[in-house]
Design an enzyme around this catalytic site. Structure first.
Site, mmCIF file in Angstrom:
data_model
loop_
_atom_site.group_PDB
_atom_site.id
_atom_site.type_symbol
_atom_site.label_atom_id
_atom_site.label_comp_id
_atom_site.label_asym_id
_atom_site.label_seq_id
_atom_site.Cartn_x
_atom_site.Cartn_y
_atom_site.Cartn_z
ATOM 1 N N ARG A 41 52.137 22.932 35.776
ATOM 2 C CA ARG A 41 52.694 24.150 35.187
ATOM 3 C C ARG A 41 54.114 24.348 35.710
ATOM 4 O O ARG A 41 54.387 24.117 36.881
ATOM 5 C CB ARG A 41 51.839 25.360 35.593
ATOM 6 N N ARG A 51 48.713 21.346 42.299
ATOM 7 C CA ARG A 51 47.825 21.701 41.172
ATOM 8 C C ARG A 51 48.290 21.034 39.869
ATOM 9 O O ARG A 51 49.470 21.018 39.558
ATOM 10 C CB ARG A 51 47.831 23.230 40.993
ATOM 11 N N ARG A 66 47.576 43.432 38.115
ATOM 12 C CA ARG A 66 48.470 42.861 39.111
ATOM 13 C C ARG A 66 49.383 43.909 39.735
ATOM 14 O O ARG A 66 50.176 43.591 40.614
ATOM 15 C CB ARG A 66 49.336 41.792 38.452
ATOM 16 N N ARG A 100 56.657 33.614 43.497
ATOM 17 C CA ARG A 100 55.349 34.127 43.061
ATOM 18 C C ARG A 100 54.591 34.738 44.236
ATOM 19 O O ARG A 100 53.919 35.752 44.098
ATOM 20 C CB ARG A 100 54.534 33.017 42.401
ATOM 21 N N LYS A 117 40.774 31.810 42.012
ATOM 22 C CA LYS A 117 40.164 32.811 41.119
ATOM 23 C C LYS A 117 39.584 32.140 39.866
ATOM 24 O O LYS A 117 38.465 32.429 39.467
ATOM 25 C CB LYS A 117 41.204 33.866 40.696
HETATM 26 P P1 AMP Z 1 48.620 33.324 36.401
HETATM 27 O O1 AMP Z 1 48.130 32.187 35.563
HETATM 28 O O2 AMP Z 1 47.596 34.404 36.557
HETATM 29 O O3 AMP Z 1 49.172 32.865 37.730
HETATM 30 O O4 AMP Z 1 49.836 34.000 35.601
HETATM 31 C C1 AMP Z 1 50.998 33.267 35.280
HETATM 32 C C2 AMP Z 1 52.152 34.217 35.021
HETATM 33 O O5 AMP Z 1 51.841 35.081 33.916
HETATM 34 C C3 AMP Z 1 52.487 35.168 36.164
HETATM 35 O O6 AMP Z 1 53.321 34.571 37.149
HETATM 36 C C4 AMP Z 1 53.176 36.304 35.423
HETATM 37 O O7 AMP Z 1 54.485 35.937 35.034
HETATM 38 C C5 AMP Z 1 52.353 36.393 34.142
HETATM 39 N N1 AMP Z 1 51.195 37.320 34.295
HETATM 40 C C6 AMP Z 1 49.866 36.998 34.280
HETATM 41 N N2 AMP Z 1 49.106 38.087 34.429
HETATM 42 C C7 AMP Z 1 49.963 39.140 34.552
HETATM 43 C C8 AMP Z 1 49.793 40.534 34.753
HETATM 44 N N3 AMP Z 1 48.565 41.092 34.886
HETATM 45 N N4 AMP Z 1 50.901 41.306 34.847
HETATM 46 C C9 AMP Z 1 52.132 40.777 34.717
HETATM 47 N N5 AMP Z 1 52.370 39.467 34.537
HETATM 48 C C10 AMP Z 1 51.295 38.644 34.455
#
Ligand code: AMP
Length: 209
Positions: free
Chosen positions: A154, A127, A88, A165, A13
């Protein structure tokens, strides 16, 4: 042009969003990036979000919805945006529709980038992200190919968190495919190809109207 990018973590994404920004000049809004910055700066939001993020769980809907209500009201988002990592959950998606409809906006296109789980696991575990400019690369990059900065893994890309996840994605986020399909704005894209091949489908989808 108001775009939502859907897909499991590691589906590409962020990479596709970077290409869309270059082409259309609209902001890329990533809740994950906003939350990581909040954690780093130890803001009240960051302090609340950290434990959920470390466990690979979702941050509670109300925190995310308040954050995005503010972000989407900013000037740069009024001419369009690319949402990455939000919504999400279907609760977040419904709240997003409400916020946008308050000033006559709507989601024009939801792109679901699909990659099989086994490839997602390989991608996430290799990654690496640049500490300086945020470039996303792989374990093969000793330093950032863009700026020479240090590459790091990360915490939530460590093997023990990846499985959770993916489970959270299946449970909470995959239902959004039906949500946006029902709204008539969903386009499904095979993400298990070269970046430029995926992008050519992405571009065709956002320009289809
Ligand atoms: P990402 O970088 O999008 O994979 O997000 C990393 C982490 O941030 C996720 O595993 C969640 O813990 C939190 N997170 C990001 N976006 C959301 C969202 N829209 N709703 C809830 N938690 C989020």
């Amino acid at each position: 042009m108001n775009i939502v990018l859907l897909g499991a973590p590691g589906a590409g994404k962020g990479t596709q969003a970077q290409l869309l920004i270059k082409e259309y000049g609209i902001p890329h809004i990533s809740t994950g990036d906003i939350l990581r910055a909040a954690v780093k700066n130890e803001t009240p939001l960051g302090l609340k979000a950290k434990s959920f993020m470390d466990a690979g769980e979702l941050v509670p809907d109300d925190l995310i919805i308040d954050l995005m209500r503010e972000r989407l009201a900013q000037e740069d988002a009024l001419k369009g945006f690319i949402l990455d990592g939000f919504p999400r959950t279907t609760t977040q998606a419904a709240a997003l529709d409400t916020v946008l409809s308050e000033d006559g906006r709507r989601i024009d296109c939801a792109l679901a980038i699909e990659v099989p789980d086994e490839d997602i696991i390989k991608r996430l575990s290799s990654r690496r992200v640049c500490r300086v400019c945020g470039y996303t690369g792989s374990a093969a990059d000793a330093v950032c190919p863009q700026c020479g900065g240090e590459m790091y893994q990360r915490d939530d890309d460590k093997t023990e968190t990846i499985a959770n996840r993916l489970a959270v994605y299946q449970r909470s986020t995959a239902p959004l495919i039906n949500y946006y399909s029902g709204a008539g704005v969903l386009v499904e894209i095979d993400g298990n190809r070269a970046v430029d091949e995926v992008y050519s489908d992405v571009k065709a989808a956002v320009e289809r109207d």
